[in-house]
Design a protein around this motif. Structure first.
Motif, mmCIF file in Angstrom:
data_model
loop_
_atom_site.group_PDB
_atom_site.id
_atom_site.type_symbol
_atom_site.label_atom_id
_atom_site.label_comp_id
_atom_site.label_asym_id
_atom_site.label_seq_id
_atom_site.Cartn_x
_atom_site.Cartn_y
_atom_site.Cartn_z
ATOM 1 N N UNK B 58 94.165 51.343 43.509
ATOM 2 C CA UNK B 58 94.136 49.942 43.927
ATOM 3 C C UNK B 58 92.680 49.497 43.898
ATOM 4 N N UNK B 59 92.426 48.296 43.391
ATOM 5 C CA UNK B 59 91.046 47.857 43.209
ATOM 6 C C UNK B 59 90.942 46.348 43.200
ATOM 7 N N UNK B 60 89.720 45.881 43.258
ATOM 8 C CA UNK B 60 89.460 44.444 43.186
ATOM 9 C C UNK B 60 88.270 44.220 42.250
ATOM 10 N N UNK B 61 88.247 43.064 41.622
ATOM 11 C CA UNK B 61 87.128 42.707 40.743
ATOM 12 C C UNK B 61 86.309 41.637 41.459
ATOM 13 N N UNK B 62 84.983 41.857 41.620
ATOM 14 C CA UNK B 62 84.187 40.846 42.330
ATOM 15 C C UNK B 62 83.781 39.704 41.392
ATOM 16 N N UNK B 63 83.032 38.739 41.942
ATOM 17 C CA UNK B 63 82.712 37.520 41.173
ATOM 18 C C UNK B 63 81.813 37.819 39.960
ATOM 19 N N UNK B 64 81.163 38.997 39.946
ATOM 20 C CA UNK B 64 80.325 39.354 38.791
ATOM 21 C C UNK B 64 81.105 40.174 37.758
ATOM 22 N N UNK B 65 82.406 40.404 38.022
ATOM 23 C CA UNK B 65 83.228 41.156 37.068
ATOM 24 C C UNK B 65 83.225 42.658 37.306
ATOM 25 N N UNK B 66 82.613 43.095 38.391
ATOM 26 C CA UNK B 66 82.528 44.533 38.690
ATOM 27 C C UNK B 66 83.770 44.999 39.449
ATOM 28 N N UNK B 67 84.332 46.159 39.052
ATOM 29 C CA UNK B 67 85.506 46.692 39.741
ATOM 30 C C UNK B 67 85.101 47.544 40.954
ATOM 31 N N UNK B 68 85.789 47.331 42.086
ATOM 32 C CA UNK B 68 85.573 48.161 43.273
ATOM 33 C C UNK B 68 86.900 48.826 43.613
ATOM 34 N N UNK B 69 86.908 50.161 43.682
ATOM 35 C CA UNK B 69 88.168 50.870 43.919
ATOM 36 C C UNK B 69 88.354 51.149 45.406
ATOM 37 N N UNK B 70 89.457 50.632 45.953
ATOM 38 C CA UNK B 70 89.757 50.835 47.367
ATOM 39 C C UNK B 70 90.389 52.205 47.580
ATOM 40 N N UNK B 71 91.308 52.575 46.712
ATOM 41 C CA UNK B 71 92.090 53.793 46.943
ATOM 42 C C UNK B 71 92.565 54.406 45.632
ATOM 43 N N UNK B 72 92.576 55.734 45.569
ATOM 44 C CA UNK B 72 93.307 56.442 44.531
ATOM 45 C C UNK B 72 94.593 56.970 45.157
ATOM 46 N N UNK B 73 95.676 57.025 44.398
ATOM 47 C CA UNK B 73 96.910 57.593 44.921
ATOM 48 C C UNK B 73 97.454 58.669 43.988
ATOM 49 N N UNK B 74 97.809 59.810 44.546
ATOM 50 C CA UNK B 74 98.397 60.927 43.808
ATOM 51 C C UNK B 74 99.756 61.238 44.440
#
Lengths: 187, 187
Positions: B58-74
């Motif tokens: 799960x992730x979000x893209x900030x206003x500069x286009x950079x991805x930030x990952x909140x969580x990995x799930x296995x």
């Protein structure tokens, strides 16, 4: 019967007066003075706290001696070292009072007994936990992806009316910015 | 009956085979290919997902286009945009597959009906939520108070065996460090 506890619980679930009486008997009412600790670091944690009056914070001190604030708590918020409480481990956080405070404390044993006995309270605590989870998720995204100015604006929205009660240094420790940066955001 | 679902649920609560059958009927089994989205940003979110196979993020893209990952799930992890799901709002996160994945999906309506009907499942989801809360708390403290090296070590501990499956860029996005910093921590 506590009007505060009644309002707090009935906001989420329907329960009878008798059930509420039973619930209240499982809580201890506690008073703390400004700067007093509810939880100290490296101690067993056997209670979670529902704040009735005052302001409380949970925080950690890093290896350089700098304080990082995880959470502020005001009336109707729950606070503890939840990691230590749920895992029944020793605390990595300290929880202490920014102002004189009054809380309802419930022990690990009483919490589990209550949930087992009253499914409505299991529901209550599931909903509370879900919304706590969501608040932390917002905070992570805020820390990862937002500028200091945006984090400050989020803070003002999340803790309305707190600005007048909190020393600026504590707000800076919560936002992860220096005191100087905070002053710039302020004016 | 799904052996996977059975193992996952019975790790926390005791339930009969009939109850398990009933529970399973409230889930939909879904398959997704690598790079496919379970949730896209700015959409209603009506499901949470229990991962049986694969890796999801799960992730979000900030206003500069950079991805930030909140969580990995296995496998055996739950994933969604929980904020959007619990508040029944539109998503601010995207959830997509890093590898081909298989999940059990449960809807908001089915989750609430299940908890109402089977108090043991309300308990199950309370416990899951509590531990999810604790994991996020650790992550906040990690982001606020730890060095890149310490965060990397926490990551390796929290996601054992993930290092071989994840592109380095994604690990860097999770840790909030540059690809170059990650390479230095690595070697």
């Amino acid at each position: 019967m506590s009007h505060f506890l009644q309002t707090h619980i009935r906001e989420i679930i329907s329960i009878s007066d008798d059930e509420l009486e039973m619930i209240q008997n499982l809580f201890d009412k506690k008073k703390f003075r400004k700067r007093q600790f509810l939880i100290q670091e490296n101690q067993p944690v056997n209670e979670i706290y529902l704040i009735e009056k005052g302001i409380v914070k949970s925080s950690t001190i890093d290896s350089t001696g700098k304080e990082h604030i995880l959470q502020f708590g005001a009336p109707h918020w729950w606070i503890s070292d939840f990691a230590a409480f749920f895992k029944q481990e020793i605390s990595s956080l300290a929880v202490d009072c920014i102002e004189d405070s009054e809380v309802y404390a419930i022990s690990y044993e009483n919490l589990n007994a209550l949930c087992l006995q009253l499914p409505a309270m299991e529901h209550f605590f599931r909903i509370k936990s879900n919304f706590g989870y969501v608040a932390l998720q917002q905070r992570i995204l805020s820390l990862m992806s937002k500028t200091a100015k945006e984090r400050y604006e989020d803070f003002v929205k999340q803790y309305p009316g707190f600005m007048d009660h909190l020393p600026k240094q504590l707000i800076a420790s919560y936002l992860g910015v220096s005191r100087e940066t905070l002053s710039r955001l302020y004016s």
